[in-house]
Design a protein around this motif. Structure first.
Motif, PDB file in Angstrom:
ATOM      1  N   ALA A 168       0.833  -1.204   0.000  1.00 22.69           N
ATOM      2  CA  ALA A 168       0.000   0.000   0.000  1.00 22.69           C
ATOM      3  C   ALA A 168       0.863   1.247   0.000  1.00 22.69           C
ATOM      4  CB  ALA A 168      -0.932  -0.009   1.204  1.00 22.69           C
ATOM      5  N   SER A 169       1.984   1.198   0.736  1.00 21.34           N
ATOM      6  CA  SER A 169       2.848   2.380   0.755  1.00 21.34           C
ATOM      7  C   SER A 169       3.466   2.614  -0.620  1.00 21.34           C
ATOM      8  CB  SER A 169       3.918   2.240   1.821  1.00 21.34           C
ATOM      9  OG  SER A 169       4.823   1.226   1.474  1.00 21.34           O
ATOM     10  N   VAL A 170       3.847   1.515  -1.309  1.00 19.88           N
ATOM     11  CA  VAL A 170       4.400   1.664  -2.658  1.00 19.88           C
ATOM     12  C   VAL A 170       3.340   2.225  -3.597  1.00 19.88           C
ATOM     13  CG1 VAL A 170       5.390   0.432  -4.621  1.00 19.88           C
ATOM     14  CG2 VAL A 170       6.061  -0.179  -2.300  1.00 19.88           C
ATOM     15  N   LEU A 171       2.086   1.730  -3.437  1.00 17.90           N
ATOM     16  CA  LEU A 171       0.976   2.216  -4.267  1.00 17.90           C
ATOM     17  C   LEU A 171       0.780   3.713  -4.079  1.00 17.90           C
ATOM     18  CD1 LEU A 171      -1.573   1.546  -6.024  1.00 17.90           C
ATOM     19  CD2 LEU A 171      -2.799   1.435  -3.886  1.00 17.90           C
ATOM     20  N   LEU A 172       0.844   4.167  -2.820  1.00 17.62           N
ATOM     21  CA  LEU A 172       0.658   5.596  -2.549  1.00 17.62           C
ATOM     22  C   LEU A 172       1.772   6.417  -3.179  1.00 17.62           C
ATOM     23  CD1 LEU A 172      -0.646   5.733   1.101  1.00 17.62           C
ATOM     24  CD2 LEU A 172      -1.834   6.374  -0.966  1.00 17.62           C
ATOM     25  N   LEU A 173       3.001   5.890  -3.100  1.00 14.92           N
ATOM     26  CA  LEU A 173       4.123   6.609  -3.713  1.00 14.92           C
ATOM     27  C   LEU A 173       3.907   6.722  -5.213  1.00 14.92           C
ATOM     28  CD1 LEU A 173       6.926   7.872  -3.409  1.00 14.92           C
ATOM     29  CD2 LEU A 173       7.879   5.629  -3.905  1.00 14.92           C
ATOM     30  N   ALA A 174       3.500   5.588  -5.842  1.00 14.88           N
ATOM     31  CA  ALA A 174       3.245   5.597  -7.285  1.00 14.88           C
ATOM     32  C   ALA A 174       2.140   6.579  -7.617  1.00 14.88           C
ATOM     33  CB  ALA A 174       2.872   4.196  -7.754  1.00 14.88           C
ATOM     34  N   ALA A 175       1.101   6.650  -6.772  1.00 13.94           N
ATOM     35  CA  ALA A 175      -0.015   7.562  -7.036  1.00 13.94           C
ATOM     36  C   ALA A 175       0.438   9.009  -6.936  1.00 13.94           C
ATOM     37  CB  ALA A 175      -1.153   7.296  -6.053  1.00 13.94           C
ATOM     38  N   ILE A 176       1.293   9.308  -5.938  1.00 23.70           N
ATOM     39  CA  ILE A 176       1.778  10.688  -5.795  1.00 23.70           C
ATOM     40  C   ILE A 176       2.552  11.096  -7.041  1.00 23.70           C
ATOM     41  CG2 ILE A 176       3.330  12.187  -4.505  1.00 23.70           C
ATOM     42  CD1 ILE A 176       2.770  10.381  -2.061  1.00 23.70           C
ATOM     43  N   VAL A 177       3.520  10.235  -7.436  1.00 32.09           N
ATOM     44  CA  VAL A 177       4.347  10.561  -8.599  1.00 32.09           C
ATOM     45  C   VAL A 177       3.473  10.655  -9.842  1.00 32.09           C
ATOM     46  CG1 VAL A 177       6.247   9.782 -10.031  1.00 32.09           C
ATOM     47  CG2 VAL A 177       6.367   9.502  -7.565  1.00 32.09           C
ATOM     48  N   GLY A 178       2.546   9.683  -9.992  1.00 32.48           N
ATOM     49  CA  GLY A 178       1.675   9.675 -11.164  1.00 32.48           C
ATOM     50  C   GLY A 178       0.824  10.925 -11.243  1.00 32.48           C
ATOM     51  N   ALA A 179       0.239  11.324 -10.110  1.00 34.75           N
ATOM     52  CA  ALA A 179      -0.628  12.507 -10.123  1.00 34.75           C
ATOM     53  C   ALA A 179       0.153  13.746 -10.509  1.00 34.75           C
ATOM     54  CB  ALA A 179      -1.272  12.690  -8.746  1.00 34.75           C
ATOM     55  N   VAL A 180       1.372  13.877  -9.969  1.00 34.33           N
ATOM     56  CA  VAL A 180       2.174  15.066 -10.296  1.00 34.33           C
ATOM     57  C   VAL A 180       2.534  15.067 -11.772  1.00 34.33           C
ATOM     58  CG1 VAL A 180       4.379  16.187  -9.904  1.00 34.33           C
ATOM     59  CG2 VAL A 180       3.060  15.353  -7.972  1.00 34.33           C
ATOM     60  N   VAL A 181       2.953  13.893 -12.290  1.00 38.32           N
ATOM     61  CA  VAL A 181       3.382  13.825 -13.686  1.00 38.32           C
ATOM     62  C   VAL A 181       2.209  14.092 -14.619  1.00 38.32           C
ATOM     63  CG1 VAL A 181       4.213  12.256 -15.469  1.00 38.32           C
ATOM     64  CG2 VAL A 181       5.330  12.316 -13.246  1.00 38.32           C
ATOM     65  N   ILE A 182       1.029  13.497 -14.303  1.00 34.62           N
ATOM     66  CA  ILE A 182      -0.120  13.666 -15.203  1.00 34.62           C
ATOM     67  C   ILE A 182      -0.622  15.104 -15.176  1.00 34.62           C
ATOM     68  CG2 ILE A 182      -2.517  12.967 -15.587  1.00 34.62           C
ATOM     69  CD1 ILE A 182      -1.746  10.225 -14.495  1.00 34.62           C
ATOM     70  N   ALA A 183      -0.644  15.712 -13.984  1.00 41.65           N
ATOM     71  CA  ALA A 183      -1.287  17.022 -13.873  1.00 41.65           C
ATOM     72  C   ALA A 183      -0.413  18.171 -14.321  1.00 41.65           C
ATOM     73  CB  ALA A 183      -1.740  17.246 -12.428  1.00 41.65           C
ATOM     74  N   GLN A 184       0.896  17.955 -14.494  1.00 47.90           N
ATOM     75  CA  GLN A 184       1.742  19.100 -14.837  1.00 47.90           C
ATOM     76  C   GLN A 184       1.505  19.541 -16.278  1.00 47.90           C
ATOM     77  OE1 GLN A 184       5.841  18.052 -14.512  1.00 47.90           O
ATOM     78  NE2 GLN A 184       5.711  16.481 -16.070  1.00 47.90           N
ATOM     79  N   ARG A 185       1.715  20.818 -16.511  1.00 45.43           N
ATOM     80  CA  ARG A 185       1.565  21.328 -17.870  1.00 45.43           C
ATOM     81  C   ARG A 185       2.757  20.900 -18.712  1.00 45.43           C
ATOM     82  NH1 ARG A 185      -2.285  25.328 -18.015  1.00 45.43           N
ATOM     83  NH2 ARG A 185      -2.944  26.000 -15.943  1.00 45.43           N
ATOM     84  N   GLU A 186       2.511  20.743 -20.009  1.00 44.78           N
ATOM     85  CA  GLU A 186       3.606  20.357 -20.888  1.00 44.78           C
ATOM     86  C   GLU A 186       4.607  21.485 -20.995  1.00 44.78           C
ATOM     87  OE1 GLU A 186       2.989  18.587 -24.873  1.00 44.78           O
ATOM     88  OE2 GLU A 186       1.211  17.733 -23.906  1.00 44.78           O
ATOM     89  N   GLN A 187       5.885  21.116 -20.960  1.00 42.59           N
ATOM     90  CA  GLN A 187       6.919  22.135 -21.087  1.00 42.59           C
ATOM     91  C   GLN A 187       6.997  22.580 -22.534  1.00 42.59           C
ATOM     92  OE1 GLN A 187       8.665  23.200 -18.402  1.00 42.59           O
ATOM     93  NE2 GLN A 187       7.413  21.856 -17.139  1.00 42.59           N
ATOM     94  N   LYS A 188       7.007  23.914 -22.707  1.00 42.20           N
ATOM     95  CA  LYS A 188       7.105  24.433 -24.088  1.00 42.20           C
ATOM     96  C   LYS A 188       8.560  24.375 -24.552  1.00 42.20           C
ATOM     97  CE  LYS A 188       2.844  25.861 -24.827  1.00 42.20           C
ATOM     98  NZ  LYS A 188       2.196  26.900 -24.053  1.00 42.20           N
TER      99      LYS A 188
END
Lengths: 101, 165
Positions: free
Chosen positions: B145-165
């Motif tokens: 579960a702790s690994v899942l939470l870490l993956a979710a944190i990283v995933g959420a940040v990566v998905i939600a960030q704006r694309e770099q121009k």
């Protein structure tokens, strides 16, 4: 347990069904997500009630894990919704149909 | 006696708030109704000798997850037109009908004699007992579960960030 177990399971079933119907009927992607959370909560209630009835703490540990998965799912799902809104300008589930038939 | 009063009171409020959630147009009202449902369930958990889970319910669900939902609702700043009226189509009526059938099936399934849930140890479901279970029998799921939470944190940040121009 003065309230018998079937009543708790019944309450869980009612909440689960409300969540499932909302999932089908609502078109706002965020509200659809909330319906999923409601369904998870209904299942948690059943887990806790059965755990109490059997005097077995395993059910409560399962609920702990379900909550972890729900939190992870909410974080990633809402990030996806945010990005879909940026790309498409809508979060209406009827208009986001690239991956539908 | 007290347990049944609490059960019917908070169970009833939970069902009404859930119906409210599914029928409101404004997502913020939906989110607030869902918070009410979660608090009611937390009270029921307390009545079922699960104080630890009740605390987690309030902190994690009513606190963290719902704040995340409200934050995203505010961030999207949807117009009234975007929120839209809920149009009742034949397909949705069919969905409601299937939902009712599903409820009937579930009600039939949960009927039965489960025996009397006897008295439990007063420490049942406390932080100490759940903690011991988590760190002994359920060590592996806990770590996963702790690994899942870490993956979710990283995933959420990566998905939600704006694309770099």
């Amino acid at each position: 347990m003065t309230v018998p177990l079937p009543q708790y399971l019944l309450l869980g079933a009612i909440l689960f069904t409300i969540g499932a119907v909302g999932f089908i009927a609502r078109r706002n992607a965020i509200v659809i997500f909330m319906c999923v959370e409601l369904m998870l909560n209904a299942v948690n209630l059943s887990f806790i009630a059965v755990s109490r009835s059997l005097g077995e703490p395993a059910g409560q540990v399962f609920v702990f894990l379900v909550m972890t998965v729900a939190a992870a799912e909410a974080a990633v799902g809402l990030a996806i919704i945010l990005q879909v809104y940026r790309l498409r300008g809508t979060i209406n589930a009827d208009e986001i149909k690239l991956m539908k038939w | 006696m007290a347990e049944s009063v609490i059960f019917y009171l908070f169970g009833g409020v939970a069902v009404i708030a859930a119906l409210f959630m599914v029928t409101r147009h404004n997502p913020v009202s939906c989110a607030m109704s869902l918070v009410v449902v979660m608090f009611c369930l937390a009270v029921l958990f307390l009545g079922l000798h699960a104080p630890f889970v009740a605390m987690m319910q309030v902190i994690v669900y009513a606190g963290a997850v719902m704040v995340l939902f409200l934050y995203v609702i505010m961030l999207l700043n949807l117009s009234d037109e975007e929120l839209g009226r809920t149009i009742v189509t034949p397909l949705k009526l069919f969905g409601g009908l299937v939902g009712c059938l599903f409820l009937v099936a579930l009600v039939v399934l949960v009927q039965g004699d489960y025996g009397e849930g006897g008295a439990v140890n007063p420490s049942f479901g406390g932080v100490a007992q759940i903690g011991k279970e988590l760190f002994s029998s359920y060590m592996l799921p806990f770590e996963i579960a702790s690994v899942l939470l870490l993956a979710a944190i990283v995933g959420a940040v990566v998905i939600a960030q704006r694309e770099q121009k």
